[in-house]
Write an enzyme that holds these catalytic residues in place. Structure first.
Site, PDB file in Angstrom:
ATOM      1  N   TYR A 150       0.847  -1.198   0.000  1.00 25.62           N
ATOM      2  CA  TYR A 150       0.000   0.000   0.000  1.00 25.62           C
ATOM      3  C   TYR A 150       0.881   1.247   0.000  1.00 25.62           C
ATOM      4  CZ  TYR A 150      -3.605   3.399   1.157  1.00 25.62           C
ATOM      5  OH  TYR A 150      -4.454   4.472   1.128  1.00 25.62           O
ATOM      6  N   ASP A 198       9.163   2.734   0.798  1.00 27.40           N
ATOM      7  CA  ASP A 198       8.059   3.477   1.380  1.00 27.40           C
ATOM      8  C   ASP A 198       8.055   3.194   2.881  1.00 27.40           C
ATOM      9  OD1 ASP A 198       5.734   4.611   2.229  1.00 27.40           O
ATOM     10  OD2 ASP A 198       4.430   3.614   0.766  1.00 27.40           O
ATOM     11  N   LYS A 213       3.174   9.692   8.487  1.00 27.25           N
ATOM     12  CA  LYS A 213       2.750   9.208   9.803  1.00 27.25           C
ATOM     13  C   LYS A 213       3.547   9.810  10.983  1.00 27.25           C
ATOM     14  CE  LYS A 213      -0.132   5.762   7.920  1.00 27.25           C
ATOM     15  NZ  LYS A 213      -0.018   4.806   6.846  1.00 27.25           N
TER      16      LYS A 213
END
Ligand SMILES: *Cc1c(COP(=O)(O)O)cnc(C)c1O
Length: 429
Positions: free
Chosen positions: A143, A235, A264
């Protein structure tokens, strides 16, 4: 109006917000999504006034728990006092960049953006701009946010849009291979080597159960990218400043990507994203290069202050020792519980990430899932319909599905972990 506060909120939300929510995963629970009233430490309190030990933790950003410690609070308040944002450069964005560059092995330059999706989209544009090639290799069930280049599934011979609204022509540029499958990646390079701009992967699959890399997988990616002149993009939106602590997963796994994306934790709970990497590539972004990247809120001063204060706090207070040892306590406790109950569960995770997967017909010789497909074939309904509600009944709040990772924060205590293990013991009985 009923006297059920959650029902009333969802009724109002359904008339104003699409599906009553602003992000689809929040809409999954039945009969209604949770509405949170407030939170403190490791605890959230919903609209009914019920308290839960929280392992959603904002889906990853809340390394320090729900209420920022004093230095972070002060940093945010001071930044707001100084004027919320300006659209000009400020010192805090330099300070946060310096901190990241000092701690993350493969980062020499940074560009701050506002979300993980923006970061991965820009990183891929940069790789395409630098190499003059169009195709990217991604991992099936990985993702990287909601962007045309990554909402693609299928396989290299047959990539397919994973959402309505994505042109086939975009999906054709994305080559999805199974995570941990060195042969599949080698094969895709053998067929498309001179068209591949980048391999984009999470260091571990953090949005599909938690799938860790097998030995040598990242080294294979690194070697193939070097051999064919493609860029390796990690990522680290979830793993950044969590797995491996301040050096991130690339430090823990000992592999240096060309580009890294963050989000995040980096914003200390405020919206953020960043692309980092080797200077020779990063300078291809505008204004020094010709790969366009721009943003009104890029390097937002309040976010930069919150992010820096969060990481400095984590460093000064041994936060990673604390959260990782709680992670160990929770994973080993869970492993004991499932050993007694049923072999069809697998405990996965590392550092402060954990998940109990409902994997079917697990045979002991292959105890851990190695691809996203291994997780997808698990009993996902059982997880969502039985385990999660039972955990809620025991005051533990988990994400709505088997795929989203669970996070331990600095605010969790040994007592929270032990209560959580008791909850699992009851919920699995
Ligand atoms: C959350 C996530 C994203 C997307 O970040 P947003 O801030 O939600 O856009 C991208 N990559 C990974 C690995 C993520 O976990």
């Amino acid at each position: 109006m009923s006297d059920d506060p959650t029902r009333n909120l969802f009724q109002r939300a359904s008339s104003t917000l699409v599906g009553g929510v602003n992000s689809p995963v929040r809409g999954e629970p039945y009969p209604y999504p949770e509405f949170i009233d407030h939170a403190t430490g490791a605890t959230v309190v919903d609209a009914e006034g019920t308290e839960y030990i929280d392992y959603v933790m904002g889906y990853g950003p809340l390394l320090l728990g729900h209420d920022p410690p004093e230095p972070v609070r002060t940093a945010i308040a001071d930044a707001v006092d100084d004027g919320v944002m300006y659209g000009f450069s400020t010192e805090p964005e330099i300070a946060l960049a310096e901190f990241v560059i000092d701690h993350v092995p493969a980062v020499e330059r940074l560009r701050f953006v506002n979300s993980g999706t923006e970061a991965t989209a820009a990183a891929v544009r940069l790789a395409r701009g630098v190499t003059g090639r169009d195709k990217i290799v991604v991992m099936q069930n990985g993702y990287h946010g909601g962007h045309e280049s990554f909402l693609v599934d299928g396989d290299p011979a047959n990539p397919k849009p994973d959402s309505a609204g994505i042109p086939e022509a975009f999906a054709e540029q994305t080559l999805p291979v199974p995570f941990n499958d060195a042969d599949a990646v080698t094969d895709v390079f053998a067929h498309h080597g001179d068209e591949i701009a980048a391999v984009l992967t999470e260091p571990l699959l953090g949005n599909c159960g938690i799938v860790e890399p097998v030995d040598g997988f990242h080294e294979t990616l690194r070697d193939l990218c070097d051999d064919y002149g493609a860029l390796l993009i990690f990522d680290e939106v979830i793993t950044g400043f969590r797995v491996g602590g301040l050096q991130c997963a690339q430090g823990k796994f000992g592999v240096e990507p060309d580009l890294t994306t963050f989000a995040k934790i980096l914003g200390g709970g405020l919206p953020v994203g960043a692309i980092g990497g080797r200077a020779e590539y990063m300078q291809a972004f505008t204004p020094t290069g010709d790969v366009f990247e721009s943003g009104t809120f890029n390097g937002h001063p309040v976010t930069m202050a919150a992010g820096l204060a969060t990481l400095e706090y984590a460093k000064a207070n041994d936060v990673y020792d604390h959260v990782n040892s709680l992670g160990e306590r929770l994973r080993s406790g869970l492993t004991e519980i499932v050993a007694d109950t049923n072999h069809e569960y697998t405990v996965v995770g590392t550092d402060s990430m954990f998940k109990l997967l409902f994997t079917r017909s697990q045979d002991d010789s292959e105890p851990v899932p190695t691809t996203g497909a291994d997780v997808r074939t698990g009993a996902t309904h059982r997880w969502a319909r039985l385990l999660r509600p039972a955990m809620k009944d025991h005051s533990v709040l988990l994400p709505p599905n088997q795929f989203e990772s669970q996070f331990i924060s600095a605010a969790h205590t040994e007592d929270d972990i032990d209560r959580t293990l008791e909850a699992y013991e009851h919920a699995l009985a």
